[in-house]
Design a protein around this motif. Sequence first.
Motif, PDB file in Angstrom:
ATOM      1  N   ARG A  19     -45.828   8.400  14.197  1.00  0.00           N
ATOM      2  CA  ARG A  19     -44.745   7.993  15.295  1.00  0.00           C
ATOM      3  C   ARG A  19     -43.811   9.196  14.592  1.00  0.00           C
ATOM      4  N   ARG A  20     -43.439  10.334  13.650  1.00  0.00           N
ATOM      5  CA  ARG A  20     -42.886  11.393  13.857  1.00  0.00           C
ATOM      6  C   ARG A  20     -43.309  12.617  15.294  1.00  0.00           C
ATOM      7  N   GLY A  21     -44.311  12.061  15.780  1.00  0.00           N
ATOM      8  CA  GLY A  21     -45.079  12.623  17.368  1.00  0.00           C
ATOM      9  C   GLY A  21     -46.261  13.918  16.064  1.00  0.00           C
ATOM     10  N   HIS A  22     -47.109  13.711  15.326  1.00  0.00           N
ATOM     11  CA  HIS A  22     -48.272  13.892  15.631  1.00  0.00           C
ATOM     12  C   HIS A  22     -49.358  14.011  15.611  1.00  0.00           C
ATOM     13  N   ALA A  23     -49.900  14.592  16.419  1.00  0.00           N
ATOM     14  CA  ALA A  23     -51.557  13.965  16.400  1.00  0.00           C
ATOM     15  C   ALA A  23     -52.694  13.651  15.671  1.00  0.00           C
ATOM     16  N   VAL A  24     -52.933  12.405  15.544  1.00  0.00           N
ATOM     17  CA  VAL A  24     -53.090  12.701  13.940  1.00  0.00           C
ATOM     18  C   VAL A  24     -54.307  11.500  14.323  1.00  0.00           C
ATOM     19  N   HIS A  25     -56.145  12.386  14.013  1.00  0.00           N
ATOM     20  CA  HIS A  25     -57.122  12.152  13.347  1.00  0.00           C
ATOM     21  C   HIS A  25     -57.844  11.400  12.176  1.00  0.00           C
ATOM     22  N   LEU A  26     -58.434  10.326  12.549  1.00  0.00           N
ATOM     23  CA  LEU A  26     -59.514  10.085  11.245  1.00  0.00           C
ATOM     24  C   LEU A  26     -60.562  10.098  11.195  1.00  0.00           C
ATOM     25  N   LEU A  27     -61.807  10.188  11.030  1.00  0.00           N
ATOM     26  CA  LEU A  27     -63.245  10.630  11.237  1.00  0.00           C
ATOM     27  C   LEU A  27     -63.358   9.694   9.809  1.00  0.00           C
ATOM     28  N   THR A  28     -63.739   8.906   9.632  1.00  0.00           N
ATOM     29  CA  THR A  28     -64.454   7.720   8.760  1.00  0.00           C
ATOM     30  C   THR A  28     -66.095   6.730   9.543  1.00  0.00           C
ATOM     31  N   ARG A  29     -66.474   6.514   8.797  1.00  0.00           N
ATOM     32  CA  ARG A  29     -68.125   5.665   9.328  1.00  0.00           C
ATOM     33  C   ARG A  29     -67.640   4.759  10.288  1.00  0.00           C
ATOM     34  N   ARG A  30     -69.073   4.200  10.675  1.00  0.00           N
ATOM     35  CA  ARG A  30     -68.869   3.623  11.877  1.00  0.00           C
ATOM     36  C   ARG A  30     -69.622   1.511  10.469  1.00  0.00           C
ATOM     37  N   LEU A  31     -68.258   1.167  10.729  1.00  0.00           N
ATOM     38  CA  LEU A  31     -69.634   0.267   9.964  1.00  0.00           C
ATOM     39  C   LEU A  31     -69.009  -1.326  10.611  1.00  0.00           C
ATOM     40  N   ARG A  60     -66.243   7.654  15.001  1.00  0.00           N
ATOM     41  CA  ARG A  60     -66.552   6.694  14.179  1.00  0.00           C
ATOM     42  C   ARG A  60     -67.712   7.821  13.566  1.00  0.00           C
ATOM     43  N   TYR A  61     -68.668   8.141  12.554  1.00  0.00           N
ATOM     44  CA  TYR A  61     -69.720   8.628  13.069  1.00  0.00           C
ATOM     45  C   TYR A  61     -70.780   6.924  11.656  1.00  0.00           C
ATOM     46  N   ARG A  62     -72.242   7.082  12.439  1.00  0.00           N
ATOM     47  CA  ARG A  62     -72.928   6.438  11.774  1.00  0.00           C
ATOM     48  C   ARG A  62     -73.712   6.978  10.735  1.00  0.00           C
ATOM     49  N   PHE A  63     -73.849   5.970   9.612  1.00  0.00           N
ATOM     50  CA  PHE A  63     -74.510   6.264   8.604  1.00  0.00           C
ATOM     51  C   PHE A  63     -75.978   5.114   7.758  1.00  0.00           C
ATOM     52  N   ASN A  64     -77.384   5.255   7.593  1.00  0.00           N
ATOM     53  CA  ASN A  64     -78.044   4.551   6.862  1.00  0.00           C
ATOM     54  C   ASN A  64     -77.588   3.934   5.569  1.00  0.00           C
ATOM     55  N   LYS A  65     -77.222   2.949   5.803  1.00  0.00           N
ATOM     56  CA  LYS A  65     -76.795   2.143   4.078  1.00  0.00           C
ATOM     57  C   LYS A  65     -77.760   1.748   3.402  1.00  0.00           C
ATOM     58  N   LYS A  66     -79.202   1.170   3.445  1.00  0.00           N
ATOM     59  CA  LYS A  66     -80.265   0.809   3.274  1.00  0.00           C
ATOM     60  C   LYS A  66     -80.608   1.250   1.748  1.00  0.00           C
ATOM     61  N   LEU A  67     -80.752   2.591   1.863  1.00  0.00           N
ATOM     62  CA  LEU A  67     -81.548   3.048   0.290  1.00  0.00           C
ATOM     63  C   LEU A  67     -80.336   4.548  -0.070  1.00  0.00           C
ATOM     64  N   PRO A  68     -80.153   5.230  -0.921  1.00  0.00           N
ATOM     65  CA  PRO A  68     -80.054   5.918  -1.418  1.00  0.00           C
ATOM     66  C   PRO A  68     -79.876   7.433  -1.139  1.00  0.00           C
ATOM     67  N   TYR A  69     -80.855   8.084  -0.412  1.00  0.00           N
ATOM     68  CA  TYR A  69     -81.267   8.931  -0.127  1.00  0.00           C
ATOM     69  C   TYR A  69     -81.153   9.546   1.277  1.00  0.00           C
ATOM     70  N   PRO A  70     -81.527   8.246   1.930  1.00  0.00           N
ATOM     71  CA  PRO A  70     -81.244   8.101   3.289  1.00  0.00           C
ATOM     72  C   PRO A  70     -79.670   7.963   3.999  1.00  0.00           C
ATOM     73  N   PHE A  71     -79.141   6.752   3.006  1.00  0.00           N
ATOM     74  CA  PHE A  71     -77.815   7.002   2.986  1.00  0.00           C
ATOM     75  C   PHE A  71     -76.829   8.822   3.044  1.00  0.00           C
TER      76      PHE A  71
END
Length: 142
Positions: free
Chosen positions: A38-50, A67-78
Amino acid sequence: YCLDQILLNILFVADVSINNVASGAERVLYEQCTRLCRRGHAVHLLTRRLPLHESDEEEISGVKECRYRFNKKLPYPFLRSTFHNCRSSFNSLQSNSSFHIINFHSIVSDYHSLLPWNSRYLVFYNHFDKSRSLSAQTPRRL
């Protein structure tokens, strides 16, 4: 120069989305991003794709959420998919936009963005990690 006249290109990196404000983290992030827009700045948000997201990009109240994709099944692949895909998305965003400020909203996003050392950004961290010194919580220039 008057600070109100300087428009900035700002990137927020977070593990939550502002698409569906469900808790305090999303509310804080939403308010910060939209108020800067609202103040005129260009704002981007990088987050996970849910699962609730229908696309990799969406504009929400003037904020461009990527949004970026991720593997949520196991800790290492995540972790592996999060690190790789966030970095890849960050590099793509960086090639299209020159950011003045990068604000990390969470520990995981802090560690996997991996900013290039030859770049100049003003970096902020919005979390407290006991393994870091307090000086790492203050703004710093790379």
